[in-house]
Design a protein around this motif. Structure first.
Motif, mmCIF file in Angstrom:
data_model
loop_
_atom_site.group_PDB
_atom_site.id
_atom_site.type_symbol
_atom_site.label_atom_id
_atom_site.label_comp_id
_atom_site.label_asym_id
_atom_site.label_seq_id
_atom_site.Cartn_x
_atom_site.Cartn_y
_atom_site.Cartn_z
ATOM 1 N N THR A 85 61.681 24.816 116.744
ATOM 2 C CA THR A 85 61.839 23.953 115.511
ATOM 3 C C THR A 85 63.213 24.287 114.988
ATOM 4 O OG1 THR A 85 59.429 24.467 115.125
ATOM 5 C CG2 THR A 85 60.820 23.982 113.135
ATOM 6 N N ALA A 86 63.781 23.095 114.562
ATOM 7 C CA ALA A 86 65.146 23.139 113.685
ATOM 8 C C ALA A 86 65.055 23.897 112.441
ATOM 9 C CB ALA A 86 65.972 21.935 113.640
ATOM 10 N N SER A 87 65.897 25.006 112.175
ATOM 11 C CA SER A 87 65.941 25.386 110.529
ATOM 12 C C SER A 87 66.391 24.309 109.840
ATOM 13 C CB SER A 87 66.902 26.701 110.794
ATOM 14 O OG SER A 87 67.119 27.051 109.461
ATOM 15 N N ALA A 88 66.124 24.426 108.496
ATOM 16 C CA ALA A 88 66.529 23.583 107.468
ATOM 17 C C ALA A 88 67.863 23.813 107.079
ATOM 18 C CB ALA A 88 65.499 23.422 106.337
ATOM 19 N N SER A 89 68.337 25.271 107.535
ATOM 20 C CA SER A 89 69.763 25.593 106.931
ATOM 21 C C SER A 89 70.658 25.034 108.218
ATOM 22 C CB SER A 89 69.653 27.078 107.100
ATOM 23 O OG SER A 89 68.681 27.467 106.224
ATOM 24 N N THR A 90 71.713 24.424 107.630
ATOM 25 C CA THR A 90 72.838 24.115 108.736
ATOM 26 C C THR A 90 73.998 24.801 108.586
ATOM 27 O OG1 THR A 90 72.152 21.952 108.186
ATOM 28 C CG2 THR A 90 74.336 21.948 109.026
ATOM 29 N N THR A 122 72.914 35.100 107.911
ATOM 30 C CA THR A 122 71.599 36.096 107.878
ATOM 31 C C THR A 122 70.430 35.467 107.772
ATOM 32 O OG1 THR A 122 72.046 36.573 105.795
ATOM 33 C CG2 THR A 122 73.112 37.894 107.251
ATOM 34 N N SER A 123 69.256 35.902 108.235
ATOM 35 C CA SER A 123 68.005 35.558 107.994
ATOM 36 C C SER A 123 66.899 36.635 108.039
ATOM 37 C CB SER A 123 67.597 34.362 109.133
ATOM 38 O OG SER A 123 66.194 34.089 109.064
ATOM 39 N N SER A 124 66.168 36.619 106.986
ATOM 40 C CA SER A 124 64.968 37.593 107.096
ATOM 41 C C SER A 124 63.627 37.040 107.233
ATOM 42 C CB SER A 124 65.233 38.557 105.658
ATOM 43 O OG SER A 124 64.963 37.568 104.542
ATOM 44 N N ASP A 125 63.539 35.689 107.548
ATOM 45 C CA ASP A 125 62.283 35.354 107.685
ATOM 46 C C ASP A 125 62.112 34.848 109.185
ATOM 47 O OD1 ASP A 125 63.783 32.900 107.677
ATOM 48 O OD2 ASP A 125 62.701 32.088 105.960
ATOM 49 N N ASN A 126 62.792 35.381 110.245
ATOM 50 C CA ASN A 126 62.718 35.086 111.554
ATOM 51 C C ASN A 126 63.330 33.740 111.814
ATOM 52 O OD1 ASN A 126 61.717 37.377 112.810
ATOM 53 N ND2 ASN A 126 59.648 36.877 112.365
ATOM 54 N N GLY A 127 64.288 33.499 111.359
ATOM 55 C CA GLY A 127 64.987 32.181 111.668
ATOM 56 C C GLY A 127 64.787 30.905 111.247
ATOM 57 N N VAL A 128 63.953 30.995 110.178
ATOM 58 C CA VAL A 128 63.303 29.609 109.431
ATOM 59 C C VAL A 128 64.412 29.227 108.446
ATOM 60 C CG1 VAL A 128 61.505 28.913 108.023
ATOM 61 C CG2 VAL A 128 60.903 30.521 109.766
ATOM 62 N N THR A 129 64.917 30.009 107.662
ATOM 63 C CA THR A 129 66.097 29.860 106.534
ATOM 64 C C THR A 129 67.218 30.956 107.000
ATOM 65 O OG1 THR A 129 65.037 31.110 104.941
ATOM 66 C CG2 THR A 129 64.450 28.905 105.054
ATOM 67 N N TRP A 130 68.492 30.293 106.615
ATOM 68 C CA TRP A 130 69.559 31.120 106.903
ATOM 69 C C TRP A 130 70.464 31.030 105.596
ATOM 70 C CZ3 TRP A 130 70.804 33.914 111.332
ATOM 71 C CH2 TRP A 130 69.603 33.667 112.416
#
Length: 159
Positions: A85-90, A122-130
């Protein structure tokens, strides 16, 4: 026994970017192909496409029960190495280094391959948001977590 192991890549340099073995799976990203290659034995490989993206994959890492891959325009995450899944953060630039430690993911965003800018992520939710920091002005090349510290390779030096 370590949680991961670096393995050599026998393909031409235009196919793979980084390899590792985690939980019995080997993973590699395609520098010129928008895919992740997965193997359970290091010999037979399956190509996993990353949606309709044309993103090159420069780094792959796994920790905390998740796989994370960084490309030139996106960061991807997967629970099994097969469905991504692609993160919504670019990211502001290519993600050429990823590491996990102390409860968070850290990414190394850099203008690959020439360098010149280094944006921490940085991401604290396993790569979902950065969250992306500002340009630190260094040409960083690689990233790891060792002995409680994130370490970036900058040029020929390590900081």
């Amino acid at each position: 026994k370590t949680a991961y192991e670096i393995v050599d890549c026998d393909w031409s340099s235009d196919v793979c970017s980084s390899d590792l073995c985690a939980g019995g799976q080997y993973l590699s990203g395609g520098i010129y192909y928008p895919c992740v290659m997965v193997s359970i034995n290091g010999t037979d490989w399956t190509q996993i496409s990353l949606s309709a993206s044309s993103d090159r994959i420069y780094s792959i890492a796994c920790a905390n029960g998740v796989f994370v891959a960084g490309g030139n325009s996106k960061i991807y995450y997967s629970a099994d190495g097969l469905t991504w899944t692609a993160s919504a953060s670019t990211p502001p630039t290519s993600v050429i280094g990823l590491a996990y430690g102390n409860g968070k993911w850290v990414g190394l965003c850099n203008l690959f391959p020439s360098g010149g800018s280094f944006y921490p992520a940085t991401s604290s939710d396993n790569g979902v948001t950065w969250t992306f920091g500002s340009d630190l002005g260094y040409a960083a090349k690689d990233l790891t977590y060792w002995n409680g510290v994130f370490v970036a390779k900058i040029g020929r030096a390590h900081v």
